[in-house]
Design an enzyme around this catalytic site. Structure first.
Site, PDB file in Angstrom:
ATOM      1  N   GLY A  11       0.843  -1.209   0.000  1.00 56.99           N
ATOM      2  CA  GLY A  11       0.000   0.000   0.000  1.00 56.99           C
ATOM      3  C   GLY A  11       0.867   1.244   0.000  1.00 56.99           C
ATOM      4  N   VAL A  23      17.062   8.302  -0.693  1.00 55.15           N
ATOM      5  CA  VAL A  23      17.905   7.146  -1.030  1.00 55.15           C
ATOM      6  C   VAL A  23      18.770   7.481  -2.247  1.00 55.15           C
ATOM      7  CG1 VAL A  23      17.881   4.766  -1.913  1.00 55.15           C
ATOM      8  CG2 VAL A  23      16.333   5.422  -0.045  1.00 55.15           C
ATOM      9  N   VAL A  24      18.126   8.023  -3.275  1.00 60.60           N
ATOM     10  CA  VAL A  24      18.838   8.309  -4.527  1.00 60.60           C
ATOM     11  C   VAL A  24      19.932   9.351  -4.299  1.00 60.60           C
ATOM     12  CG1 VAL A  24      18.581   9.291  -6.852  1.00 60.60           C
ATOM     13  CG2 VAL A  24      16.898   7.640  -5.980  1.00 60.60           C
ATOM     14  N   THR A 125       4.007   3.194   5.541  1.00 59.09           N
ATOM     15  CA  THR A 125       2.599   2.789   5.598  1.00 59.09           C
ATOM     16  C   THR A 125       1.836   3.793   6.450  1.00 59.09           C
ATOM     17  OG1 THR A 125       1.053   1.184   6.580  1.00 59.09           O
ATOM     18  CG2 THR A 125       3.273   1.144   7.435  1.00 59.09           C
ATOM     19  N   ALA A 186     -13.141  12.929  19.757  1.00 58.49           N
ATOM     20  CA  ALA A 186     -14.234  11.959  19.582  1.00 58.49           C
ATOM     21  C   ALA A 186     -14.741  11.468  20.941  1.00 58.49           C
ATOM     22  CB  ALA A 186     -13.736  10.773  18.758  1.00 58.49           C
ATOM     23  N   GLN A 251      -7.413   8.757   2.633  1.00 58.27           N
ATOM     24  CA  GLN A 251      -6.406   8.693   3.705  1.00 58.27           C
ATOM     25  C   GLN A 251      -5.021   8.316   3.181  1.00 58.27           C
ATOM     26  OE1 GLN A 251      -8.427   6.663   7.400  1.00 58.27           O
ATOM     27  NE2 GLN A 251      -9.593   6.163   5.579  1.00 58.27           N
ATOM     28  N   ARG A 252      -4.963   7.752   1.994  1.00 56.62           N
ATOM     29  CA  ARG A 252      -3.683   7.312   1.450  1.00 56.62           C
ATOM     30  C   ARG A 252      -2.961   8.407   0.654  1.00 56.62           C
ATOM     31  NH1 ARG A 252      -3.630   1.910  -0.526  1.00 56.62           N
ATOM     32  NH2 ARG A 252      -3.833   0.503   1.230  1.00 56.62           N
TER      33      ARG A 252
HETATM   34  P1  ADP Z   1       2.333  -3.872   2.690  1.00 55.16           P
HETATM   35  O1  ADP Z   1       3.794  -3.917   2.401  1.00 55.16           O
HETATM   36  O2  ADP Z   1       1.730  -2.533   2.534  1.00 55.16           O
HETATM   37  O3  ADP Z   1       2.005  -4.545   4.003  1.00 55.16           O
HETATM   38  P2  ADP Z   1       1.332  -6.273   1.302  1.00 55.16           P
HETATM   39  O4  ADP Z   1       1.016  -7.010   2.566  1.00 55.16           O
HETATM   40  O5  ADP Z   1       0.343  -6.342   0.215  1.00 55.16           O
HETATM   41  O6  ADP Z   1       1.613  -4.731   1.537  1.00 55.16           O
HETATM   42  O7  ADP Z   1       2.730  -6.852   0.768  1.00 55.16           O
HETATM   43  C1  ADP Z   1       3.323  -6.322  -0.388  1.00 55.16           C
HETATM   44  C2  ADP Z   1       4.023  -7.394  -1.162  1.00 55.16           C
HETATM   45  O8  ADP Z   1       5.096  -7.945  -0.389  1.00 55.16           O
HETATM   46  C3  ADP Z   1       3.186  -8.627  -1.517  1.00 55.16           C
HETATM   47  O9  ADP Z   1       2.345  -8.422  -2.617  1.00 55.16           O
HETATM   48  C4  ADP Z   1       4.278  -9.645  -1.827  1.00 55.16           C
HETATM   49  O10 ADP Z   1       4.819  -9.436  -3.121  1.00 55.16           O
HETATM   50  C5  ADP Z   1       5.340  -9.289  -0.789  1.00 55.16           C
HETATM   51  N1  ADP Z   1       5.198 -10.203   0.361  1.00 55.16           N
HETATM   52  C6  ADP Z   1       4.265 -10.187   1.330  1.00 55.16           C
HETATM   53  N2  ADP Z   1       4.398 -11.214   2.188  1.00 55.16           N
HETATM   54  C7  ADP Z   1       5.470 -11.929   1.743  1.00 55.16           C
HETATM   55  C8  ADP Z   1       6.150 -13.134   2.170  1.00 55.16           C
HETATM   56  N3  ADP Z   1       5.735 -13.802   3.249  1.00 55.16           N
HETATM   57  N4  ADP Z   1       7.213 -13.541   1.456  1.00 55.16           N
HETATM   58  C9  ADP Z   1       7.643 -12.857   0.384  1.00 55.16           C
HETATM   59  N5  ADP Z   1       7.051 -11.746  -0.088  1.00 55.16           N
HETATM   60  C10 ADP Z   1       5.986 -11.282   0.577  1.00 55.16           C
END
Ligand code: ADP
Length: 319
Positions: A11, A23-24, A125, A186, A251-252
């Protein structure tokens, strides 16, 4: 280290761009070539990798979203997917990777680290749910977006003497609800980390009403349940006119606050330093306004906790 990569995943959150920029620029400052991996782990697997220059990250510090795009990628959860990702990085001669994202993205970075590829996680996040940091990049901006909405809803709630249930993001973490509830005054804040009694919620509404309060605001984190269901429950046992507002994806987005830009700049730059120091497998964070880093292999085993004092205070201030 001569070449490093950076990606954003999962997200998106406001301030990710400021982190990419840091970073860059920090890498180039240290004469390291830096490569952007586009579309998160999906782009890593398919080799969507391009060299970035100082100018590539110009004019993005104030923009929400992420210039590197982001994606969710189920395939990357497999061993083959991770090995394919590493071979793409090696094709470009990239020796270390900065991963900016939430807990899922950290799990991906953890896997790469286990395969022997140095990664550093940067917490990006709006949920503020990454252990080992007081704040994640994007939380402050999302919080201010929620507060802006709460203040506006309060105006109309008062005029119409209504009870408003405002549903905010947070499937597993109540930080956004707790902070916005406290900052927005609230009456009730419902978060996944704390049990609640519907009778207490109703009693508090009644007390406020008896005191002559013209409106009530209830903030519900989405992980606790749907705002619509809460409104129905309240309507069933009280005479109060209720309305629901689900804030959703606004919110994002939006321009990151100064706090998030500074946080992103500090954390992004620190991630580069760690890779230069040969310290892959870390997750950067901020604790008591000091930059810290933790082992990425164990950080996600720690539970995410909310500030109990703040939760207690929120109940004390809304008697
Ligand atoms: P966020 O990073 O915002 O929590 P997600 O939970 O959707 O978002 O995770 C983002 C991406 O990270 C996933 O789509 C996947 O490619 C990778 N990912 C998540 N869990 C794992 C895992 N257990 N092992 C390897 N890659 C993972």
């Amino acid at each position: 280290m001569k070449k490093m990569g950076v990606l954003t995943s999962g997200g998106d959150s406001p301030g990710m761009n400021a982190a990419v920029r840091a970073v860059v620029r920090k890498a180039i400052y240290h004469n390291i070539e830096v490569y952007g991996v586009y579309q998160g782990y999906a782009g890593l697997m398919s080799g969507q990798i391009k060299k970035l220059e100082l100018g590539s990250v110009g004019d993005i510090i104030h923009r929400g979203g992420t210039m590197l795009y982001t994606a969710r990628c189920e395939e990357f959860k497999t061993n083959e997917g991770q090995i394919q990702g590493i071979s793409q990085l090696k094709k470009f001669g990239i020796e270390g990777l900065v991963v900016i994202g939430g807990d899922g993205s950290y799990r991906g970075a953890k896997k790469l680290t286990e395969h022997g590829f140095p990664c550093v996680g940067v917490p990006g996040t709006i949920d503020n749910d990454i252990p080992g940091t007081d704040f994640t990049i994007g939380f402050d901006t999302a919080l201010n977006t929620v507060i802006d909405a709460v203040d506006k809803i309060r105006d109309t709630a008062t005029s119409h003497e209504r009870t408003y249930i405002i549903e905010v993001m947070g499937r597993h973490a109540g930080d956004l609800a707790l902070w916005s509830g406290l900052a927005g005054g609230a009456e009730t804040i419902l978060i996944p980390e704390a049990d609640y009694d519907m009778n207490d919620v109703i009693a508090r509404l009644n007390r406020g009403h008896d005191r002559g309060k013209k409106h009530s605001i209830i903030i519900v984190a989405e992980g606790v349940g749907s705002g619509v269901d809460f409104a129905k429950k309240i309507k069933d046992v009280t005479q109060f006119e209720t309305r629901v507002s689900v804030l959703g994806h606004i919110q994002r987005g939006g321009s990151p606050t100064a706090f998030d830009r500074v946080l992103a700049s500090r954390l992004g730059a620190r991630a580069v330093e760690l890779l230069i120091e040969g310290k892959g497998g870390r997750a950067v964070g901020i604790e008591n306004n000091k930059l810290v880093d933790h082992d990425i292999l164990e950080i996600l085993d720690r539970p995410h906790t909310i500030e109990q004092d703040m939760y207690k205070l929120s109940t004390e201030l809304s008697i």
